[in-house]
Design a protein around this motif. Structure first.
Motif, PDB file in Angstrom:
ATOM      1  N   LYS A  56      13.328 -11.496   2.339  1.00  0.00           N
ATOM      2  CA  LYS A  56      12.384 -10.568   2.833  1.00  0.00           C
ATOM      3  C   LYS A  56      12.813  -9.171   2.082  1.00  0.00           C
ATOM      4  O   LYS A  56      11.993  -8.321   1.562  1.00  0.00           O
ATOM      5  N   LEU A  59      10.891  -7.961  -1.270  1.00  0.00           N
ATOM      6  CA  LEU A  59       9.802  -7.447  -1.136  1.00  0.00           C
ATOM      7  C   LEU A  59       9.816  -5.913  -1.482  1.00  0.00           C
ATOM      8  O   LEU A  59       9.196  -5.383  -2.451  1.00  0.00           O
ATOM      9  N   ILE A  93       8.783 -14.190   3.498  1.00  0.00           N
ATOM     10  CA  ILE A  93       7.433 -13.580   3.064  1.00  0.00           C
ATOM     11  C   ILE A  93       6.056 -14.239   3.093  1.00  0.00           C
ATOM     12  O   ILE A  93       5.925 -15.066   2.227  1.00  0.00           O
ATOM     13  N   GLU A  97       1.358 -10.889   2.858  1.00  0.00           N
ATOM     14  CA  GLU A  97       2.288 -10.031   2.284  1.00  0.00           C
ATOM     15  C   GLU A  97       2.143  -9.893   0.673  1.00  0.00           C
ATOM     16  O   GLU A  97       2.152  -8.818   0.213  1.00  0.00           O
ATOM     17  N   GLU A 100      -1.186  -8.724  -0.432  1.00  0.00           N
ATOM     18  CA  GLU A 100      -1.308  -7.174  -0.222  1.00  0.00           C
ATOM     19  C   GLU A 100      -0.471  -6.387  -1.370  1.00  0.00           C
ATOM     20  O   GLU A 100      -0.816  -5.353  -1.807  1.00  0.00           O
TER      21      GLU A 100
END
Length: 138
Positions: A56, A59, A93, A97, A100
């Motif tokens: 995570k 990101l 993730i 996500e 986006e």
């Protein structure tokens, strides 16, 4: 033992009638290597920005790298590669996500697997097409 230092390889590809010779740099995302990579950002035409779908934190780190790269070289073209799509059980993730992220930075996104090779060639080819389009549409 794998190296965590930046490394490069030369690669040739033909897209249509245009033959491209590229130097591909593999630069670790760790901050201590990022400082050494910044001078390269000034001179490159494009980049594959890679995040780890099983981590995570990658990101936010990738967002920083893209923003920083655009501050250094406003003309840089890029593709976002969401790596380790083969590790479905370990994914942190979501697809949403990743989508986006692509919209946020106006970049195409490829979910890839460096292990299996899934979508890797497609991501490189798309990046080269972006670079060619920009260079030959002037």
């Amino acid at each position: 033992m794998t190296s965590n230092a930046p490394s490069f390889t030369n690669h040739q590809i033909q897209i249509g009638k245009i033959k491209i010779t590229s130097r591909i740099w593999d630069t670790p995302g760790r901050d201590n290597f990022w400082i050494g990579v910044k001078p390269l950002i000034k001179i490159i035409d494009g980049a594959l920005f890679v995040l780890d779908l099983t981590n995570k934190r990658s990101l936010e780190s990738l967002k920083y790298r893209i923003i920083d790269s655009r501050k250094i070289n406003e003309n840089i073209d890029g593709i976002i590669c969401a790596n380790k799509c083969d590790l479905i059980e370990q994914r942190e993730i979501s697809k949403e996500e990743v989508k986006e992220l692509g919209l946020q930075f106006n970049m195409k996104v490829f979910e890839i697997s460096a292990l299996t090779g899934e979508n890797v060639n497609e991501a490189f080819e798309e990046l080269f097409k972006l670079i060619i389009k920009k260079k030959y549409s002037k």
